[in-house]
Design a protein around this motif. Sequence first.
Motif, PDB file in Angstrom:
ATOM      1  N   LEU A  31      36.261  23.331  38.865  1.00 40.32           N
ATOM      2  CA  LEU A  31      35.016  24.027  38.538  1.00 40.32           C
ATOM      3  C   LEU A  31      34.005  23.958  39.681  1.00 40.32           C
ATOM      4  CD1 LEU A  31      34.482  23.014  34.815  1.00 40.32           C
ATOM      5  CD2 LEU A  31      35.217  25.219  35.693  1.00 40.32           C
ATOM      6  N   THR A  32      33.963  22.842  40.369  1.00 39.09           N
ATOM      7  CA  THR A  32      32.996  22.718  41.460  1.00 39.09           C
ATOM      8  C   THR A  32      33.448  23.429  42.725  1.00 39.09           C
ATOM      9  OG1 THR A  32      33.968  20.591  42.080  1.00 39.09           O
ATOM     10  CG2 THR A  32      32.036  20.550  40.625  1.00 39.09           C
ATOM     11  N   SER A  33      34.733  23.715  42.852  1.00 40.91           N
ATOM     12  CA  SER A  33      35.219  24.331  44.086  1.00 40.91           C
ATOM     13  C   SER A  33      35.417  25.838  43.969  1.00 40.91           C
ATOM     14  CB  SER A  33      36.538  23.684  44.514  1.00 40.91           C
ATOM     15  OG  SER A  33      37.532  23.936  43.554  1.00 40.91           O
ATOM     16  N   ASP A  34      35.556  26.372  42.754  1.00 43.79           N
ATOM     17  CA  ASP A  34      35.841  27.795  42.593  1.00 43.79           C
ATOM     18  C   ASP A  34      34.797  28.434  41.663  1.00 43.79           C
ATOM     19  OD1 ASP A  34      36.991  30.266  42.566  1.00 43.79           O
ATOM     20  OD2 ASP A  34      38.796  29.683  41.466  1.00 43.79           O
ATOM     21  N   PRO A  35      33.941  29.310  42.208  1.00 41.72           N
ATOM     22  CA  PRO A  35      32.898  29.927  41.371  1.00 41.72           C
ATOM     23  C   PRO A  35      33.458  30.815  40.254  1.00 41.72           C
ATOM     24  CG  PRO A  35      32.509  30.380  43.707  1.00 41.72           C
ATOM     25  CD  PRO A  35      33.817  29.678  43.604  1.00 41.72           C
ATOM     26  N   LYS A  36      34.603  31.426  40.482  1.00 40.71           N
ATOM     27  CA  LYS A  36      35.186  32.276  39.434  1.00 40.71           C
ATOM     28  C   LYS A  36      35.632  31.437  38.236  1.00 40.71           C
ATOM     29  CE  LYS A  36      36.661  36.094  42.330  1.00 40.71           C
ATOM     30  NZ  LYS A  36      37.743  36.977  42.736  1.00 40.71           N
ATOM     31  N   LYS A  37      36.193  30.278  38.498  1.00 42.05           N
ATOM     32  CA  LYS A  37      36.606  29.403  37.400  1.00 42.05           C
ATOM     33  C   LYS A  37      35.389  28.844  36.670  1.00 42.05           C
ATOM     34  CE  LYS A  37      41.148  28.198  38.981  1.00 42.05           C
ATOM     35  NZ  LYS A  37      42.158  27.180  39.142  1.00 42.05           N
ATOM     36  N   LEU A  38      34.326  28.592  37.404  1.00 37.06           N
ATOM     37  CA  LEU A  38      33.089  28.120  36.777  1.00 37.06           C
ATOM     38  C   LEU A  38      32.518  29.189  35.853  1.00 37.06           C
ATOM     39  CD1 LEU A  38      30.918  25.972  36.504  1.00 37.06           C
ATOM     40  CD2 LEU A  38      29.785  26.973  38.495  1.00 37.06           C
ATOM     41  N   GLU A  39      32.526  30.432  36.313  1.00 38.74           N
ATOM     42  CA  GLU A  39      32.040  31.532  35.475  1.00 38.74           C
ATOM     43  C   GLU A  39      32.914  31.702  34.237  1.00 38.74           C
ATOM     44  OE1 GLU A  39      31.320  36.357  35.669  1.00 38.74           O
ATOM     45  OE2 GLU A  39      31.715  35.276  37.531  1.00 38.74           O
ATOM     46  N   LYS A  40      34.216  31.606  34.403  1.00 40.53           N
ATOM     47  CA  LYS A  40      35.135  31.718  33.263  1.00 40.53           C
ATOM     48  C   LYS A  40      34.891  30.590  32.259  1.00 40.53           C
ATOM     49  CE  LYS A  40      39.979  31.644  32.029  1.00 40.53           C
ATOM     50  NZ  LYS A  40      41.327  31.327  32.415  1.00 40.53           N
ATOM     51  N   PHE A  41      34.706  29.389  32.765  1.00 42.78           N
ATOM     52  CA  PHE A  41      34.440  28.244  31.905  1.00 42.78           C
ATOM     53  C   PHE A  41      33.138  28.449  31.121  1.00 42.78           C
ATOM     54  CE2 PHE A  41      32.455  24.086  31.223  1.00 42.78           C
ATOM     55  CZ  PHE A  41      33.450  23.445  30.512  1.00 42.78           C
ATOM     56  N   ALA A  42      32.095  28.884  31.798  1.00 45.22           N
ATOM     57  CA  ALA A  42      30.804  29.097  31.137  1.00 45.22           C
ATOM     58  C   ALA A  42      30.906  30.186  30.082  1.00 45.22           C
ATOM     59  CB  ALA A  42      29.749  29.452  32.171  1.00 45.22           C
ATOM     60  N   ARG A  43      31.635  31.228  30.356  1.00 50.30           N
ATOM     61  CA  ARG A  43      31.789  32.313  29.382  1.00 50.30           C
ATOM     62  C   ARG A  43      32.588  31.856  28.160  1.00 50.30           C
ATOM     63  NH1 ARG A  43      31.221  37.750  31.020  1.00 50.30           N
ATOM     64  NH2 ARG A  43      30.304  37.941  33.093  1.00 50.30           N
ATOM     65  N   GLU A  44      33.656  31.107  28.375  1.00 49.08           N
ATOM     66  CA  GLU A  44      34.514  30.704  27.261  1.00 49.08           C
ATOM     67  C   GLU A  44      33.890  29.595  26.429  1.00 49.08           C
ATOM     68  OE1 GLU A  44      38.252  29.646  28.973  1.00 49.08           O
ATOM     69  OE2 GLU A  44      38.837  31.732  29.314  1.00 49.08           O
ATOM     70  N   LYS A  45      33.342  28.591  27.064  1.00 47.78           N
ATOM     71  CA  LYS A  45      32.861  27.415  26.340  1.00 47.78           C
ATOM     72  C   LYS A  45      31.458  27.603  25.775  1.00 47.78           C
ATOM     73  CE  LYS A  45      36.407  24.735  27.172  1.00 47.78           C
ATOM     74  NZ  LYS A  45      37.229  24.125  26.182  1.00 47.78           N
ATOM     75  N   TYR A  46      30.588  28.234  26.538  1.00 47.33           N
ATOM     76  CA  TYR A  46      29.182  28.305  26.147  1.00 47.33           C
ATOM     77  C   TYR A  46      28.727  29.718  25.804  1.00 47.33           C
ATOM     78  CZ  TYR A  46      29.223  23.575  27.863  1.00 47.33           C
ATOM     79  OH  TYR A  46      29.525  22.255  28.055  1.00 47.33           O
ATOM     80  N   LEU A  47      29.655  30.649  25.763  1.00 46.14           N
ATOM     81  CA  LEU A  47      29.390  32.046  25.398  1.00 46.14           C
ATOM     82  C   LEU A  47      28.266  32.656  26.241  1.00 46.14           C
ATOM     83  CD1 LEU A  47      29.633  31.700  21.523  1.00 46.14           C
ATOM     84  CD2 LEU A  47      31.436  32.357  23.107  1.00 46.14           C
ATOM     85  N   MET A  48      28.248  32.303  27.502  1.00 47.97           N
ATOM     86  CA  MET A  48      27.250  32.876  28.407  1.00 47.97           C
ATOM     87  C   MET A  48      27.666  34.279  28.791  1.00 47.97           C
ATOM     88  SD  MET A  48      26.240  29.765  30.887  1.00 47.97           S
ATOM     89  CE  MET A  48      25.274  28.412  30.297  1.00 47.97           C
ATOM     90  N   LYS A  49      26.676  35.083  29.149  1.00 47.09           N
ATOM     91  CA  LYS A  49      26.967  36.471  29.502  1.00 47.09           C
ATOM     92  C   LYS A  49      26.002  36.929  30.580  1.00 47.09           C
ATOM     93  CE  LYS A  49      24.027  38.370  25.898  1.00 47.09           C
ATOM     94  NZ  LYS A  49      23.215  39.346  26.553  1.00 47.09           N
ATOM     95  N   LYS A  50      26.349  38.041  31.183  1.00 48.17           N
ATOM     96  CA  LYS A  50      25.446  38.652  32.148  1.00 48.17           C
ATOM     97  C   LYS A  50      24.394  39.449  31.386  1.00 48.17           C
ATOM     98  CE  LYS A  50      28.824  38.905  35.856  1.00 48.17           C
ATOM     99  NZ  LYS A  50      29.579  39.772  36.741  1.00 48.17           N
ATOM    100  N   ALA A  51      23.347  39.851  32.065  1.00 51.45           N
ATOM    101  CA  ALA A  51      22.216  40.522  31.404  1.00 51.45           C
ATOM    102  C   ALA A  51      22.614  41.843  30.755  1.00 51.45           C
ATOM    103  CB  ALA A  51      21.100  40.750  32.413  1.00 51.45           C
ATOM    104  N   ASP A  52      23.563  42.551  31.337  1.00 52.10           N
ATOM    105  CA  ASP A  52      23.921  43.876  30.806  1.00 52.10           C
ATOM    106  C   ASP A  52      25.188  43.851  29.944  1.00 52.10           C
ATOM    107  OD1 ASP A  52      25.569  43.244  32.882  1.00 52.10           O
ATOM    108  OD2 ASP A  52      25.626  45.272  33.729  1.00 52.10           O
ATOM    109  N   GLU A  53      25.576  42.690  29.439  1.00 48.13           N
ATOM    110  CA  GLU A  53      26.794  42.575  28.637  1.00 48.13           C
ATOM    111  C   GLU A  53      26.456  42.174  27.204  1.00 48.13           C
ATOM    112  OE1 GLU A  53      30.166  41.069  31.788  1.00 48.13           O
ATOM    113  OE2 GLU A  53      29.056  39.568  30.688  1.00 48.13           O
TER     114      GLU A  53
END
Length: 100
Positions: free
Chosen positions: A65-87
């Motif tokens: 998670l600390t080395s790959d931003p794409k995996k961090l974004e995937k983790f945040a979306r799956e675990k914490y249901l985070m989203k972008k402003a237009d989604e």
Amino acid sequence: MKRVIDLIKNKYFLVTVAFVVWMLFFDKNDLYTQYEHRQQLTKLEQERDFYTKETAEVAKELDELTSDPKKLEKFAREKYLMKKADEDVFVIVTEKKDDN
């Protein structure tokens, strides 16, 4: 028969038997207590192995998670249901059916 009687009358034999009985059944470290301690030790060793394995997996995931931003974004979306402003996020929950 006389030999058995002589053995029973022998004070050293009686003291030895009394000592063995005391150590096996009445002492604070008797056989039953030793058995319980052995079971507890085995259980704790299994827990230690489990938590060591879990710690290694979490450390690996943290490194990813600390080395790959794409995996961090995937983790945040799956675990914490985070989203972008237009989604929009839709959470689908399936209900378990009882066989009763």
